[in-house]
Design a protein around this motif. Structure first.
Motif, short mmCIF file in Angstrom:
data_model
loop_
_atom_site.label_atom_id
_atom_site.label_comp_id
_atom_site.label_asym_id
_atom_site.label_seq_id
_atom_site.Cartn_x
_atom_site.Cartn_y
_atom_site.Cartn_z
N THR A 57 45.12 15.82 68.29
CA THR A 57 46.32 16.86 69.09
C THR A 57 47.12 15.76 69.30
N ASP A 58 47.11 14.42 69.83
CA ASP A 58 48.27 13.65 69.97
C ASP A 58 49.47 13.67 69.04
N LYS A 59 49.46 13.49 67.66
CA LYS A 59 49.71 13.78 66.60
C LYS A 59 50.60 14.74 66.75
N LEU A 60 49.74 15.73 67.12
CA LEU A 60 50.11 17.41 67.12
C LEU A 60 50.74 18.11 68.29
N ALA A 61 50.87 16.91 69.51
CA ALA A 61 51.85 17.57 69.98
C ALA A 61 53.20 16.01 69.87
N GLN A 62 53.38 15.31 69.49
CA GLN A 62 54.11 14.98 69.28
C GLN A 62 55.00 15.71 68.46
N ALA A 63 54.51 15.88 67.58
CA ALA A 63 55.07 16.69 66.26
C ALA A 63 56.11 17.89 67.13
N ALA A 64 54.97 18.60 67.71
CA ALA A 64 55.39 20.15 68.05
C ALA A 64 56.98 19.66 69.36
N ALA A 65 56.36 18.45 70.26
CA ALA A 65 57.65 18.22 71.58
C ALA A 65 58.95 18.51 69.80
N THR A 66 58.81 17.29 69.25
CA THR A 66 60.59 17.27 68.13
C THR A 66 60.78 18.32 66.90
N ALA A 67 60.22 19.60 67.66
CA ALA A 67 60.65 20.23 66.30
C ALA A 67 61.02 22.26 67.56
N ASP A 68 61.33 22.92 67.31
CA ASP A 68 61.89 23.74 67.95
C ASP A 68 61.18 24.42 68.19
N ALA A 69 60.35 25.25 67.20
CA ALA A 69 58.96 26.03 67.53
C ALA A 69 59.05 25.37 66.43
N VAL A 70 56.98 26.13 67.49
CA VAL A 70 56.09 25.81 66.24
C VAL A 70 55.06 27.28 65.76
N ILE A 71 54.43 27.43 64.99
CA ILE A 71 54.02 28.31 63.95
C ILE A 71 52.11 27.11 63.94
N HIS A 72 51.39 28.32 64.27
CA HIS A 72 50.23 27.82 64.31
C HIS A 72 49.08 28.46 63.69
N THR A 73 49.18 28.88 62.04
CA THR A 73 48.06 29.57 61.04
C THR A 73 46.56 29.13 60.89
N ALA A 74 46.29 27.47 61.43
CA ALA A 74 45.10 26.94 60.33
C ALA A 74 44.33 27.36 61.68
N TYR A 75 42.74 27.63 61.17
CA TYR A 75 41.61 27.54 61.97
C TYR A 75 40.59 26.89 61.07
N ASP A 76 40.22 25.60 61.47
CA ASP A 76 39.16 25.10 60.77
C ASP A 76 37.95 25.57 61.27
N TYR A 77 37.21 26.25 59.72
CA TYR A 77 35.91 26.56 60.19
C TYR A 77 35.21 26.17 60.49
N SER A 78 34.84 24.27 59.64
CA SER A 78 33.81 22.77 59.27
C SER A 78 32.64 23.12 60.76
N GLY A 79 33.37 23.34 61.58
CA GLY A 79 32.05 23.74 62.64
C GLY A 79 30.74 24.37 62.29
N LYS A 80 29.93 23.42 63.18
CA LYS A 80 28.77 23.40 63.26
C LYS A 80 28.15 24.73 64.04
N THR A 81 28.85 25.13 64.51
CA THR A 81 29.16 26.88 65.01
C THR A 81 30.51 27.31 65.43
N PHE A 82 30.27 28.33 65.32
CA PHE A 82 31.65 29.33 65.75
C PHE A 82 32.26 28.67 66.96
N ALA A 83 31.49 28.48 67.68
CA ALA A 83 31.81 27.51 69.18
C ALA A 83 32.85 26.66 68.82
N ASP A 84 32.67 25.50 68.10
CA ASP A 84 32.68 24.36 67.90
C ASP A 84 34.18 24.55 67.16
N ASN A 85 34.22 25.76 66.55
CA ASN A 85 35.63 25.59 65.85
C ASN A 85 36.47 25.69 66.84
#
Length: 302
Positions: free
Chosen positions: A55-83
């Motif tokens: 998340t630190d790397k994501l925040a740094q990338a967002a700070a240097t951008a003019d806009a952020v588009i988030h379409t990713a979703y990670d389904y690898s957690g043990k539960t849906f709540a983890d995801n």
């Protein structure tokens, strides 16, 4: 405009990335492996190696951008709540980086959490079904976090997608239904298949002009409605040249015909309208073959 985009190698994210490049924007994509960087570079897309856990790397990338588009979703957690917890952490990182800038943050979500919407398409004001499984309700927290970001000076926009995003031979549900029917030699529906669903072509989705969207706004993105579960199964059968058959839920369980969670969605009513996007954003989807035709004899046949 420099746009930081998650999941540019995915189905929806990829279409958005191509459209952004076509419009002359600079796109930086989050990639998990360096092997994909060459393919992105060939499309004119820059790469940032990392994962949604950083998340630190994501925040740094967002700070240097003019806009952020988030379409990713990670389904690898043990539960849906983890995801969901991971998704909320990603959104929080973006909001923290963009706070006070009024820069755009676009996050995609899905209509599945609405549950049974009835026989007619519903607007953005339709409430989440409290009888939905808890894991679907939990995901609504990501939506809430996105919309509340407007209170921190972020031009946050939530784009809610229908269950079926289709076109170009891709999607989530359609390839799964084709693969299941091919393996079994028949395409199956649960019950009569009279349920109604919405859809949107992936290229029309990518065309949405989110630059015009006000902060803290939610838009549905679906322009085709009344698609029955039966018509989808019939199109899958036509594509493969196999019969279409009807079974009960109990028979589907016994024969392991598609996962139960999958059947819960594609054989229930779930329709959302896009009147708000058409009115406020001027969204005008192109005239294309409908999803059923595309499955039966279009890009999924090719």
């Amino acid at each position: 405009m420099k746009v930081f985009l998650t999941n540019a190698t995915g189905y929806v994210g990829g279409a958005i990335a191509r459209r952004l490049i076509h419009k002359g924007h600079r796109v930086v994509a989050l990639l998990r492996t360096p092997q994909k960087a060459d393919a992105m570079r060939a499309l004119g897309i820059e790469s940032l190696l990392g994962t949604l856990d950083e998340t630190d790397k994501l925040a740094q990338a967002a700070a240097t951008a003019d806009a952020v588009i988030h379409t990713a979703y990670d389904y690898s957690g043990k539960t849906f709540a983890d995801n969901v917890a991971k998704d909320r952490a990603v959104i929080a990182a973006f909001v923290g980086a963009l706070a006070g800038t009024n820069k755009p943050l676009l996050v995609t979500s899905g209509s599945g959490m609405l549950g049974d919407t009835g026989s007619e398409p519903v607007s953005e004001e339709f409430p989440t079904d409290p009888l939905q499984p808890q894991d679907l309700l939990v995901r609504s927290l990501s939506e809430r976090d996105t919309l509340r970001a407007a209170q921190r000076g972020v031009r946050s926009v939530l784009l809610r997608l229908p269950l079926y995003v289709y076109g170009n031979g891709g999607s989530t549900f359609i390839p799964a239904q084709l693969a299941d029917a091919k393996q079994r030699g028949a395409a199956y529906r649960i019950g009569a298949g009279d349920n109604k669903l919405s859809a949107v072509h992936v290229e029309d989705l990518a065309e949405l002009a989110m630059e015009k969207a006000p902060a803290g706004s939610l838009f549905n993105a679906a322009n085709e409605h009344g698609i029955t579960g039966r018509s989808i199964v019939d199109a899958v059968a036509q594509n493969l040249g196999v019969p279409a058959r009807q079974v009960t839920a109990e028979e589907a369980d016994a024969q392991e015909i598609l996962p139960a969670w999958f059947r819960h969605w594609v054989f229930g009513n779930n329709q959302i309208d896009s009147k708000k996007a058409e009115r406020l954003l001027g969204w005008t989807p192109a005239q294309r073959p409908g999803m059923v035709q595309d499955i039966a004899s279009g890009s999924y046949k090719q």
